[in-house]
Every structure is written in C-alpha cells, then in structure tokens.
Design an enzyme around this catalytic site. Structure first.
Site: not given
Length: 814
Positions: A374-376
C-alpha cells in the site's frame, strides 16, 4: 425562434435564467475552491469544512443584504450592478490565487490557513452572488404581481438550486478533469462579468452606457491577459507534462537528485515519485523495501500494489519476477499513461491496472496475493483516511496468500507524544496482524517526518529477521538492521485504534506539526507551502562526492574540479551561475589564482539574501596527532557547507511558487587563507570573501544585499550550534530569527547562548556593511582538521535539521 419571440422568452424567463447561471457559478467556485487551497494546505477535513462554511456564511449574509437592497432599489439596473460586482470579485479571487496565495500561504497552519484564505478568496463572491435570489424574487413580484409571492419564491429558488446542481456536477465530472483550475476561474469570471456588464449596458443610457461599455471591455481585457500570463508562467523548461487530474494537479519535471539527472512526478506540490535518467536503480529508498518478499516467498506469483504512482514498485517486481501477475490499483486515471510515456513503464500483460479506489477493489476481488504493498500517502498533508483504519488492514489481510505479507508506506514521525498518527497506525496494524515489523527509511532515532515501512503478517514468516538481514547478499537488504524501528516492548495502549467510524487523521497530523519537539513549534516555524523537503541524504551523497575529489586546497586539481562541479550543478537547476576569477598576490609576491562561484536564484528580485560557504579545504591535517602532514578529507570543515547549499538550491528549484526574494549562492575560494591552513596560520585572512566584499557593489547595482547567512561545519553527528559573537553584534535580529526557527525544530541542537568569536567568511562581509551571521558547530573534537574528518562522522539527520531550518527561514521572508 423569431426575434420578437426571443425577446418575449427572455422577458418571461430572464430572472430564472440569470439565477440558474449564477447558482451554477457559485457551486463551480465552491467545488474548485478545495483544489485551489489543497496544494498549500492538503486535502484535509479542515480545507473542505472551511470552504463549505465560508460559502454558506457568505450566501446567508448575501440573502439578508440582498433582500434589503432589493426593497430599497428594486430595479434591473441595480440587479445587474450586483452581478457585475460579483464578476469583479471573482477576478480578484483569480488574481489573489495566482499571486498572493502561493507567497503568503505559509503564514498560517493547515488548521487555520484554509479558513483564513477561504474568507479572503471566497466570501465576497459568495456574498454578492447570494444577494441575487432575494433580489430576483423582489423584481419578479414587482413586474408580475399576479404571480403569488410564494410561487415566485419557489420558482426562483428552484432554478437557482438547479443551476447549483449542474455547476457541482460540471465542475467535478467535466471541468476540473478537462480544462483545469485556471481555465475554470477564467471562464466563470468572464461569464459573470459579461452577464452583469451586458445587463448594465442594456439598462443605462448616454454617458453612463458609454462608461459601462468601456469598463466592461477593459475588465475583459484584464481577465484575458491574466489568464494568458498564468498559462505562460507554467512554461518552465524543466516541465515535461502538466495537467489538472481528477484529484490533483499532475506534473512531470526534470531536475537533479543526489547529483544525478532525475525525473520527478508531482501531485499538486508533493513529490510522488522519481527515476534516475542515467540508470535503472531506484531513486527513493522506501521503494526498495518491496524486496522483503524474498525473505518470505521468493517464488512470488501474485502481487497487489495499491497506489500506482509512476509504477516504480510494479516495475521493480516485474523486473525480478517476470511471470508474476501484478495488479495495480490507482484512482487517478491519467497515471498509467504518464508512467508509460515518461517513466519507462513498458506494455506487458503481467501488469494490470484497475482504475478505482483500493478499498473497493479489495471488497470486490476474490484473489489472494503473496505481496500487498500500500503506497497511497504522497504527503503528510494528503493522507486518505480510509487507508489508515482497522477495516482496511483486515480486508488486506484476508487477501493474503498463505505466505503473503502486507506492506504499507506510512508518513509520520517516531517522536513520542500523547497523540501520534504513526503509533496509532502501528497499534491498529498490531490489532489485525499478529506479527508486525517497522523500518524507518531515514533513521529510527530521527524525530523528523520520514517514511516508515510497516510489514504485517498473519504468521511468523521472518523469524530471526536481524540475522537474515545481516547475512543477505543484497546490499540494500543487508543494511536494514540499522533501520529497524523497535516496537517490541513499546506500549501502544494509549494510542487510538483507527476505525472507519473514528479516524481523526487530520487532527493527528495537525497536532504533530504543532507539537513537534515544542508545544509552540507551529507558531515558530513558518510553514513553507512547498512540495519538497530538504533531503539530508542528498547532501550526504554530495559530501561523499566532494571528498572523493581529494584535496581541494587552493590551486589544486580537486579545487578546480569542485568549482566546475558547482557551476554544472547550478546550471542544471537553471540557476544562473558564473565564476568570478582573480589572482591574489601574497606579501612575498606569490600569485595565487582563485575563483568564487556565484549563482543567482530569482535574479530579477530586488530583495536579495546571500547564502555562502567556502569550497576550498586546508592543505594538511595539521591537528592530527599521528600524521599532521597527511591529507585532510574535510567532510565537515569544507564539504558540509557546500553540500548543504547544493541541496538547498535543488529544493528551491523545485518550488514553482512565485517569490519576491532573490537568493545568491556564493561559494568562496581561499577561505583557509594563502597558506591553506586556516586557523593553523597566525596570519590567516579569508581570500575569497575579502575579494567579494570589495567587488560586491558592482554586482548589486540596485542596492546592497539585505544580509548574508554563512554555513560551515554543519554535519557533525553530535550537532550543537551556538550563536557566534561577531554575528550577534552584526546581525542580531536575523540571527535570532534563524535560531528561533531552528530551536522549534530541534531545541537541543540550537543553543541561544553566544559562545565563540570565530574567524570565517562572514567577517569581510560584516566589514563591508553587509549584516551577516555564521551557522557553525565549532565543537568538532576530536576530528577537527585531522585525517578523521570523514563522511563517517557526518549525519544526514544533522544536515536535514540545518537545511530545513534554512528553508523555513527563507520562507519567512517571502
């Protein structure tokens, strides 16, 4: 429709048509308002609620005053006059958003700034356009008394609300994705000005009509000229792509990173990814942590990346596992095409893009993955709350294969406080995953904002992680023991578990900014409103590069090579740079060729500040007890000041905000004196700064610089910076401002006491009448001017502290 029929239709439906158009304009502005403010204050709840509250307040007051004005002067001329003033207020909004907002946004915090700027920008347009509905009701009832007042009121409010609905839908679904914020403001302003101006022309006669026509044309020309200037202002030669996306402004630009050509991707003003243009290695360390899957499942077959960005992580996984299926979930529709055109994403069936929200994808997908990354979070000010909660982590856990791991890139600080976004997220993850590991991208000891990679597993898949890291053959993985952020034994019970029902992310971010190291830090530190931070890691890379040149004593090959490097680096950043060369003749008639390097950022600005350091080094390690004639590397005493200013120049060059401040980077030669021994020469005189002080009037024809800030020896691991005595006497106010900002960032580093009288490049500038102060950690024992003045005794964290202090200090003068 015949001419007479058209007149009849307009006479019958004029008021409904006007309130429909103005109602649409109000909602277009309201929807666009959050996009105007978000580059400076983030997409936070404070931004959204401020805009809505101010618009509603403006409409409320407008309804009240509109009714009073209509009763006093119920004429169409006055009605059009209010519309025309509304158009003028939109033009003022347009100009302020382009000029004053980028400069002055840093005066206020992310909590108060949106409210203040919403009042400044949006209240008056909302107030004036809000006056129109009660005015229209009054006029309609005056000219059509047979229609009941209730019927007329309902009719006007119906069409006004219908226009607002259309405006809201148009702004969100069509205008912002298609033409961008500037074009929306231009079009809306022009429409309202034309509507009010043409109405005034039609309801006036004689000289007043001629005046109305003249002023209307003049205003339209001014609006159009502003739009053209705003569009051309974005034509930076480094920019390869710029467009308003569905969620943020998307920009691709070329610059320098860690001394290498690089291409950056920006969402609004926040850096969201980058690649090196001269190699395939990953640019940012946090993106390399995907490789942890090798410890758990080296035969990875399926991966999910939530938040595609420029597809750095999907590309890296594909490069290692060519047959693996990689799903990328990205909510911004343009990013895949941007990655293909500008960031080397190749067409492959192994990488599939799903344009949708990551939570929704997880709800609908039945697939399980060996890795979910997850890279948000693309900045501290733009954290999507629904990716911080227990429900999200639980959903991700349910989609892990038997040997799968979940990784999240989280932005935060390891500083201990009663409320913490990082620790709340860690407690939330530990509530879902039995096994959690945390890595700090910069340093576990740092209290500054940095990336944390949090790894969650349903089963213990990485036993003995420290030993496995130590014995890894991958250089990056082998370095990770020094980045492990310890959570075992740390009590997290005081921190909230974040849920979909309760996740006060914006509050936690604001508290962190306000409380970092000092309860009053937010008031002490001018918020910069920039999309990039000073990167101490980059400066450390520059220190190593400089030291690798060998001796930089005056007249040496290393000195000349460094001078050439400084010129190229500044020119690569599109900062005007040149050598100022001369020959110094010593008392014994020995000629010494010298060169100062002068680079001028924002050269047209009248107010100018000098940022200076020296780039020469001493000729030998005269204080070394074992070998006083040996080469002195000069990592701290020489290279650190140069590296600091190079990274400051890069940080400034990435800032597209308009600026009234000019900055002159001056790299002085010969600071260590004619014998290149510095303090080891009893007859020491700084040569480069003395020459500059004598010739500076020719460089500053419009007036002398406001003041100068000099840097020397700023990378010590055990950093401690006291005020220097000569600086205190010459530039007390400026020095105190710098120390106040530094003290808010790191109160244990910046000592407000005045301790030393130090000979350095600031002395000739002070003697020439330029207020100057020196920033130096003079307590560098036992390494000072010895063979041990090496990069191993320097710290990226120390450079970051001084660099961020400098960037905030410069922002305070904008």
């Amino acid at each position: 429709m015949r001419k007479g029929s058209l007149y009849a239709w307009w006479d019958k439906y004029r008021l409904q048509s006007i309130v429909f158009v103005t109602g649409a304009a109000i909602l277009v502005i309201e929807i666009t308002a959050t996009r105007i403010l978000s580059p400076f204050y983030g997409n936070t709840i404070y931004t959204v609620s401020s805009v809505i509250s101010v618009i509603l307040a403006a409409l409320s007051v407008g309804y009240w005053k509109g009714g009073i004005r209509a009763d006093a002067k119920p004429t169409f001329q006055e009605f059009y006059n209010v519309i025309f003033k509304g158009g003028i207020s939109l033009f003022v909004l347009y100009v302020l958003s382009l000029t004053i907002l980028p400069i002055a946004s840093g005066l206020f915090s992310i909590r108060t700034g949106p409210l203040i700027w919403s009042m400044v920008l949006f209240f008056m347009p909302g107030y004036l356009l809000g006056m129109l509905s009660p005015f229209a009701i009054k006029l309609g009832h005056e000219f059509r008394p047979h229609m009941g007042l209730g019927t007329m009121s309902g009719n006007i409010f119906f069409w006004s609300t219908a226009g607002s609905i259309l405006g809201s839908l148009l702004a969100g679904f069509v205008l912002i994705p298609s033409i961008g914020i500037s074009a929306i403001l231009y079009g809306t302003t022009t429409l309202i000005v034309l509507l009010g101006g043409c109405g005034l022309v039609s309801t006036t006669t004689g000289a007043r009509r001629r005046d109305a026509i003249f002023f209307l044309l003049l205003l339209l020309i001014a609006i159009t000229a502003t739009f053209i200037i705003a569009r051309n202002a974005d034509l930076d030669p480094r920019i390869r792509y710029m467009k308003d996306g569905v969620y943020e402004k998307l920009t691709v630009l070329d610059s320098i990173y860690a001394g290498r050509p690089a291409r950056f991707f920006l969402q609004d003003r926040s850096g969201s990814g980058a690649i090196f243009l001269d190699g395939k290695d990953l640019t940012f360390d946090y993106t390399k942590y995907y490789a942890l899957y090798r410890f758990t499942n080296p035969e990875l077959a399926r991966a999910l990346v939530i938040g595609g960005g420029i597809y750095t992580i999907p590309k890296a996984i594909h490069g290692e596992r060519a047959n693996a299926q990689i799903d990328v979930v990205e909510i911004e529709p343009e990013l895949e095409s941007i990655a293909k055109e500008y960031f080397d994403l190749t067409e492959t069936t192994s990488i599939r893009t799903h344009t949708m929200d990551g939570r929704r994808f997880l709800r609908e997908s039945k697939d399980r993955y060996d890795l979910i990354f997850s890279d948000v979070y693309f900045s501290l000010y733009s954290i999507p709350t629904h990716f911080t909660t227990r429900e999200f982590f639980q959903n991700a856990k349910e989609h892990l294969a038997p040997k799968g791991i979940f990784m999240a890139n989280i932005i935060g600080s390891g500083a201990t406080s009663d409320e913490s976004l990082l620790f709340s997220e860690l407690r939330t993850m530990k509530d879902v995953f039995p096994y959690v590991y945390v890595f700090a991208a910069e340093s576990p000891a740092s209290t500054q904002v940095q990336n944390f990679i949090v790894v969650g597993m349903a089963d213990q898949l990485m036993p003995g992680i420290e030993e496995r890291i130590r014995t890894s053959t991958d250089p990056f993985l082998a370095s990770l023991n020094s980045h492990i952020f310890p959570i075992a034994g740390r009590s997290l019970e005081q921190y909230d578990i974040l849920t979909d029902d309760f996740a006060p992310v914006d509050h936690l971010v604001t508290r962190f900014i306000a409380d970092q190291n000092d309860q009053h830090a937010e008031e002490s530190i001018p918020q910069r409103g920039r999309f990039t931070q000073f990167e101490g890691a980059n400066a450390m890379t520059d220190i190593r590069t400089i030291v690798a040149l060998g001796s930089r004593e005056i007249g040496s090959e290393g000195n000349n090579a460094l001078g050439n490097l400084l010129l190229k680096r500044m020119q690569d950043l599109h900062i005007d740079a040149a050598r100022d060369s001369w020959v110094h003749v010593t008392d014994d008639n020995r000629p010494i060729p010298l060169s100062n390097i002068i680079a001028r950022y924002n050269p047209e600005a009248k107010k100018r500040i000098i940022l200076g350091t020296h780039y020469d080094s001493i000729s030998r390690a005269y204080r070394d007890k074992k070998d006083p004639n040996a080469y002195m590397p000069g990592a701290n005493n020489s290279a650190s000041g140069v590296a600091l200013l190079l990274e400051a120049a890069r940080t400034l060059s990435l800032d597209h905000a308009s600026s009234t401040l000019g900055i002159d980077f001056v790299f002085f030669d010969g600071e260590e004196g004619a014998t290149a021994l510095g303090g080891g020469d009893p007859n020491w005189t700084p040569l480069g700064s003395t020459h500059f002080a004598a010739m500076y009037p020719a460089l500053y024809l419009a007036g002398k610089p406001d003041h100068a800030v000099l840097f020397d020896m700023v990378c010590d691991e055990d950093l401690g910076i006291a005020k220097e005595a000569y600086s205190y006497n010459a530039a007390k106010e400026e020095q105190s401002r710098f120390w106040d900002i530094g003290g808010a960032l790191a109160p244990l580093v910046f000592d407000h006491s005045v301790k030393h009288k130090i000979g350095d490049d600031h002395l000739p500038l002070i003697a020439a009448g330029i207020p100057s102060f020196l920033v130096i950690d003079f307590d560098y024992e036992p390494w000072f001017n010895t063979t041990n003045d090496t990069p191993s005794h320097c710290s990226a964290n120390s450079l970051t502290l001084v660099g961020e202090t400098l960037m905030h200090y410069l922002a305070s003068y904008q």
